[in-house]
Design a protein around this motif. Sequence first.
Motif, mmCIF file in Angstrom:
data_model
loop_
_atom_site.group_PDB
_atom_site.id
_atom_site.type_symbol
_atom_site.label_atom_id
_atom_site.label_comp_id
_atom_site.label_asym_id
_atom_site.label_seq_id
_atom_site.Cartn_x
_atom_site.Cartn_y
_atom_site.Cartn_z
ATOM 1 N N CYS A 72 -10.191 -10.453 -3.213
ATOM 2 C CA CYS A 72 -8.924 -10.663 -3.919
ATOM 3 C C CYS A 72 -8.972 -11.954 -4.727
ATOM 4 O O CYS A 72 -9.223 -13.035 -4.177
ATOM 5 C CB CYS A 72 -7.790 -10.723 -2.899
ATOM 6 N N TYR A 91 -12.005 -3.637 -5.605
ATOM 7 C CA TYR A 91 -11.159 -2.975 -4.614
ATOM 8 C C TYR A 91 -11.748 -1.602 -4.261
ATOM 9 O O TYR A 91 -11.768 -1.204 -3.096
ATOM 10 C CB TYR A 91 -9.736 -2.781 -5.142
ATOM 11 N N THR A 107 -7.241 2.849 -7.145
ATOM 12 C CA THR A 107 -7.125 1.399 -7.292
ATOM 13 C C THR A 107 -6.514 0.955 -8.613
ATOM 14 O O THR A 107 -6.262 -0.225 -8.802
ATOM 15 C CB THR A 107 -8.506 0.727 -7.131
ATOM 16 N N SER A 138 -2.119 -6.205 -7.058
ATOM 17 C CA SER A 138 -2.959 -5.536 -8.050
ATOM 18 C C SER A 138 -3.105 -6.465 -9.250
ATOM 19 O O SER A 138 -2.245 -7.325 -9.492
ATOM 20 C CB SER A 138 -2.329 -4.221 -8.491
ATOM 21 N N GLN A 197 -2.273 -4.230 -1.878
ATOM 22 C CA GLN A 197 -2.410 -3.824 -0.474
ATOM 23 C C GLN A 197 -1.659 -4.781 0.441
ATOM 24 O O GLN A 197 -1.749 -6.001 0.292
ATOM 25 C CB GLN A 197 -3.894 -3.824 -0.074
ATOM 26 N N THR A 232 0.857 -1.186 0.000
ATOM 27 C CA THR A 232 0.000 0.000 0.000
ATOM 28 C C THR A 232 0.887 1.228 0.000
ATOM 29 O O THR A 232 1.752 1.367 0.869
ATOM 30 C CB THR A 232 -0.899 0.025 1.252
ATOM 31 N N CYS A 253 -12.695 0.282 -0.767
ATOM 32 C CA CYS A 253 -11.885 1.457 -0.415
ATOM 33 C C CYS A 253 -12.146 2.585 -1.412
ATOM 34 O O CYS A 253 -11.306 2.879 -2.276
ATOM 35 C CB CYS A 253 -10.408 1.086 -0.404
ATOM 36 N N LEU A 313 -3.621 1.909 -4.195
ATOM 37 C CA LEU A 313 -3.620 0.450 -4.268
ATOM 38 C C LEU A 313 -3.175 -0.010 -5.647
ATOM 39 O O LEU A 313 -3.453 -1.138 -6.055
ATOM 40 C CB LEU A 313 -5.018 -0.101 -3.960
ATOM 41 N N SER A 367 -10.176 -4.061 -10.009
ATOM 42 C CA SER A 367 -9.999 -2.749 -9.380
ATOM 43 C C SER A 367 -11.343 -2.170 -8.960
ATOM 44 O O SER A 367 -11.426 -1.413 -7.983
ATOM 45 C CB SER A 367 -9.268 -1.789 -10.313
ATOM 46 N N CYS A 418 -7.858 3.401 3.212
ATOM 47 C CA CYS A 418 -8.321 2.066 2.844
ATOM 48 C C CYS A 418 -8.313 1.293 4.158
ATOM 49 O O CYS A 418 -7.259 0.829 4.603
ATOM 50 C CB CYS A 418 -7.424 1.396 1.808
#
Length: 241
Positions: free
Chosen positions: A161, A205, A214, A179, A128, A107, A209, A124, A202, A153
């Motif tokens: 994930c 994600y 992202t 990522s 993360q 991160t 967050c 991100l 993304s 985040c």
Amino acid sequence: MAKSVFLNLFLPMLLLRAGVRSEVIFHFENLCSETLYRASKPSIGDLEPDLPRYAYEIFNMDDHYSGSIWVRTGCSTNASNYFSCETGDCGNGIMECADLNPSLPVTLLNFIVSAPIVSYEVSLVHGQNIMVRIQPNGGTLMDGSGPCPMVECNKELSSVCPLKCLALNKAGIYVGCYSPCDAFKEPKYCCNGQGCQQDEYSLKYKGLCPSAHTYAGDPQPPTYHCKGADSYDITFCPAID
């Protein structure tokens, strides 16, 4: 020279370390269950890397800086005195780390400091490894739209994930989320920051967050430009809302 003040066991440990004289003050707080080790690219100056659990530290930030700060997790020193970490490791075998490319995922906290103006974001783009929050204390946005907002985040990405993006340590325990670009290395997940498009990962994600970037070129939220804040609280493992 560092000056530490330790409170009783029921209060966080307070560490005061003097850095470069500046108008910009960073407050670092570690609410995680382990000691974290900070790193930066380029160096942010006279700052010890370790931030013990429940530690609170005040640091006078260099008033001209442009770069990234991150923390390393799962760190230890082996029998040969080689220092390494499960995430964010710099590969140099020592606790001090600057101007090196960390092992991913990590991160990133991106800052451009030109006192009294500070631009800041949580990124991100490289996954993360820690939950984090940046909270300006006071200040107004340069565009005049209002006070300087908090960005964070504070959710772990493990629930969204993808399997190939999971980062596991040697014991098979989850330590972070890559990522899509870093995990799949496919053009549709990577770009140079121009004409970038959000992908299905993304987007997930971002759902957890929303105030973090992202993917490369993510326009929302914008990178905030804050003027006149008294200080900036940087909290690792903040309380989950």
